[in-house]
Scaffold this motif. Structure first.
Motif: not given
Length: 498
Positions: A113-124
């Motif tokens: 896993l990358m380690g991101i969580k629901p609700g995060e705003t990131l770039t493609l």
């Protein structure tokens, strides 16, 4: 007594000459055998493997069950990254949802896993780096939903792209490689995929990155530092072996119980490029030593790269081929006094040009040098004023449809502007002769190269060998004749005294 001693000395010298001749023959015959000794591929237990020319995957250096169906595991993400790059904008921002927890199957602590969580705003861009460097399944799901509208929509794009590339033994069902019996590929197909991926500059830029940092945000208060899992690029403290390979371009690992340990990797040295695909290594190759088992694919790949670079590629220079250097074009709005016979002459920068490719291709190029053509592409308008040394375009030297090398095209002299216009020259033309009518391939004198010298040396050695053999045969015949003559003379003397 003195006569006997002289005879013994003569026999000793004759014997030494024979021994030296035999040693010379054995040396000549043995050197090529040593130089061409085969790599011990049998020492590598990988069940499905392919080693190919990275610039032409039809050139195969070694294969083992390369068309047998295998499970790709996380090497799937090479295709996921390509589809994202070709159908999305890396600078787009998006807010990820529950898809990062897994759509078709829920991710666990055993998932990469990358380690991101629901609700995060990131770039493609962040997601593609997370996909390729740490093999994030969560990043794959988020990319699929954003770029394809849904996982199914994205997977359709993946399968479509596979068909375009010619991966006829491949079928995808998800964007990350979590096991599915209907999610499969072949070692050959994955070599085609990697070759295509290497033609995309942005893909290489991402895949070759050692470390990437994703900034913190309101949902995740700490930054994410992503380290590339390809041990040929990144050394990991504590590893018993340094697996970093100086010529590695990039690669992608994969690992599931059903797929085994997988690796798709490319390296380049002195213009020669090689791709290796390895699938199905067992989870335990060294009696419980999981660290050595995990590192085996990187160590084996490095050994294969070294062997192929040293033994399966050859070079040929532009000088050896006699490629023409001078070309010409008309110039718009030129001062006629500055031109030569109404033309601007240009020189291809081929003085130090060396072509390095597979042995078979080099032999083919040399054998068909007379069929090489030049495609001149002017990237700068041939319009005055032009300065001496100005880059005017490139020359593509081609054998059939294959471009064997390219060279910059430089203006030989300056051309000032004048009133009145000359007809505009073609910007692209197939050139088969120079402005003086000389052929593209010079059939006359050419300088001796290192390979020419080596060839002459072997020819002279062969002539020397033949001369030694002939001398040996003639001396043996003469020696037998002398023995018979003496025997007959002795017999006649005995008959006379009787």
């Amino acid at each position: 007594m003195l006569y006997c001693k002289a005879m013994n000395t003569q026999k000793w010298e004759t014997g030494m000459k024979r021994l030296l001749s035999i040693l010379l023959v054995l040396t000549i015959l043995t050197i090529p055998a040593i130089a061409l000794a085969d790599f011990d591929y049998d020492s590598i237990p990988t069940p499905n493997m392919l080693v190919v020319d990275g610039n032409d995957t039809s050139v195969v250096f070694y294969e083992r069950n390369a068309d047998q169906r295998v499970f790709p595991a996380s090497t799937t993400k090479i295709m996921t990254a390509l589809v994202a790059l070709e159908n999305g904008n890396l600078d787009d921002t998006l807010t990820v949802g529950d898809e990062v927890l897994g759509t078709t199957i829920k991710f666990t602590e055993l998932s990469s896993l990358m380690g991101i969580k629901p609700g995060e705003t990131l770039t493609l861009r962040d997601l593609v780096y997370g996909l390729m460097l740490v093999s994030g399944n969560d990043a794959g799901e988020a990319i699929a939903k954003y770029v394809g509208g849904s996982v199914d929509g994205f997977v359709a794009l993946m399968n479509q792209k596979a068909q375009q590339i010619g991966m006829n033994g491949t079928h995808y069902t998800n964007p990350h490689g979590v096991h599915d019996d209907d999610h499969y590929t072949t070692a050959r197909d994955m070599a085609k995929l990697m070759a295509y991926a290497l033609s995309i500059d942005e893909f290489v830029k991402i895949a070759e990155t050692r470390t990437y940092t994703v900034p913190a945000n309101s949902v995740r208060p700490t930054e994410l530092v992503l380290l590339n899992t390809d041990r040929m690029l990144n050394a990991v403290p504590g590893d018993p072996v340094n697996t970093v390979y100086p010529y590695a371009i990039c690669g992608k690992t994969g690992d599931t119980p059903m797929a085994g340990k997988c690796f798709v990797v490319a390296a380049e040295k002195d213009g020669a490029r090689v791709i290796i695909t390895m699938f199905g290594d067992k989870a335990d190759l060294y009696n419980g030593d999981t660290i050595t088992t995990n590192l085996a694919r990187f160590v084996n790949a490095a050994a294969i790269f070294d062997h192929v670079f040293a033994n399966n590629f050859a070079t040929v220079t532009a000088a050896e081929l006699g490629l023409q250097k001078t070309f010409s074009t008309g110039v718009v709005n030129a001062n006629a006094a500055d031109l030569q016979d109404g033309q601007l002459t240009m020189s291809a920068q081929i003085e130090n040009l060396t072509i390095r490719t597979s042995n078979d291709k080099v032999n083919n190029i040399k054998a068909n040098a007379g069929a090489i053509t030049a495609n001149v592409v002017l990237t700068t308008d041939a319009q005055a004023p032009i300065t001496a040394g100005q880059t005017m375009g490139v020359v593509e030297y081609k054998l059939g449809e294959d471009v064997i090398c390219k060279a910059d095209l430089i203006a030989d002299f300056a051309v000032s502007a004048a009133s009145g216009e000359v007809s505009s020259p073609d910007e692209t033309a197939i050139v088969t002769e120079g402005p003086d009518g000389t052929a593209l391939i010079d059939k006359g004198r050419k300088d001796w190269s290192a390979s020419d010298t080596l060839t002459l040396t072997f020819v002279l050695l062969a002539i020397l060998l033949v001369a030694l053999i002939v001398t040996f045969v003639l001396s043996e015949r003469k020696r037998r004749y002398e023995r018979k003559r003496r025997a007959r003379a002795k017999q006649r003397r005995q008959q006379y005294y009787e």
